[in-house]
Design an enzyme around this catalytic site. Structure first.
Site, PDB file in Angstrom:
ATOM      1  N   GLU A  44      -7.616 -14.702  28.158  1.00 20.00           N
ATOM      2  CA  GLU A  44      -6.572 -14.139  27.887  1.00 20.00           C
ATOM      3  C   GLU A  44      -5.603 -14.474  27.395  1.00 20.00           C
ATOM      4  OE1 GLU A  44      -3.452 -10.239  29.569  1.00 20.00           O
ATOM      5  OE2 GLU A  44      -4.572 -12.135  30.851  1.00 20.00           O
ATOM      6  N   HIS A  45      -4.944 -16.042  28.147  1.00 19.41           N
ATOM      7  CA  HIS A  45      -3.910 -16.417  26.970  1.00 19.41           C
ATOM      8  C   HIS A  45      -4.382 -17.640  26.140  1.00 19.41           C
ATOM      9  CE1 HIS A  45      -1.150 -13.792  29.039  1.00 19.41           C
ATOM     10  NE2 HIS A  45      -1.221 -14.181  30.675  1.00 19.41           N
ATOM     11  N   GLY A  46      -5.310 -18.567  27.017  1.00 21.63           N
ATOM     12  CA  GLY A  46      -5.878 -19.955  26.506  1.00 21.63           C
ATOM     13  C   GLY A  46      -6.699 -19.281  25.353  1.00 21.63           C
TER      14      GLY A  46
END
Length: 108
Positions: A44-46
């Site tokens: 999701e954030h990577g």
């Protein structure tokens, strides 16, 4: 989920590593050497794409290191592909309604 239980620590909580930036094979080797119980790979954030995710999941499986993958969104594509690549479990962001939770269970 049996894959995420503490190994050799009695009733202590399981201990894992969140790999958001260090999402490479050496990161998995370090997690195994540090005796972590699992690894959380952040899609999701990577910036984890399916090709790299597949390689990391193969390596983790070879190391007998359970993997939890946070997918970018609630979608059949991400959930089915992530599980097909060998993730032990998926974490889906922003599940806000019972209908979304039911959809996730159906796709898994």
């Amino acid at each position: 989920m049996a894959a995420f239980t503490s190994k050799g620590r009695g009733s202590q909580a399981a201990c894992g590593l969140l790999a958001q930036v260090l999402d490479s094979a050496p990161c998995l080797l370090m997690a195994k050497a540090a005796r972590f119980d699992f690894v959380l790979l952040d899609g999701e954030h990577g910036d984890l794409d399916l090709s790299r995710l597949g390689s990391l999941l193969l390596m983790a499986d070879a190391l007998e290191l359970p993997t939890l993958v946070r997918v970018p969104e609630l979608s059949r594509f991400w959930i089915s592909h992530t599980l097909d690549l060998g993730a032990s479990a998926v974490m889906v962001p922003m599940i806000e309604t019972p209908a979304q939770a039911r959809q996730l269970v159906e796709w898994a």
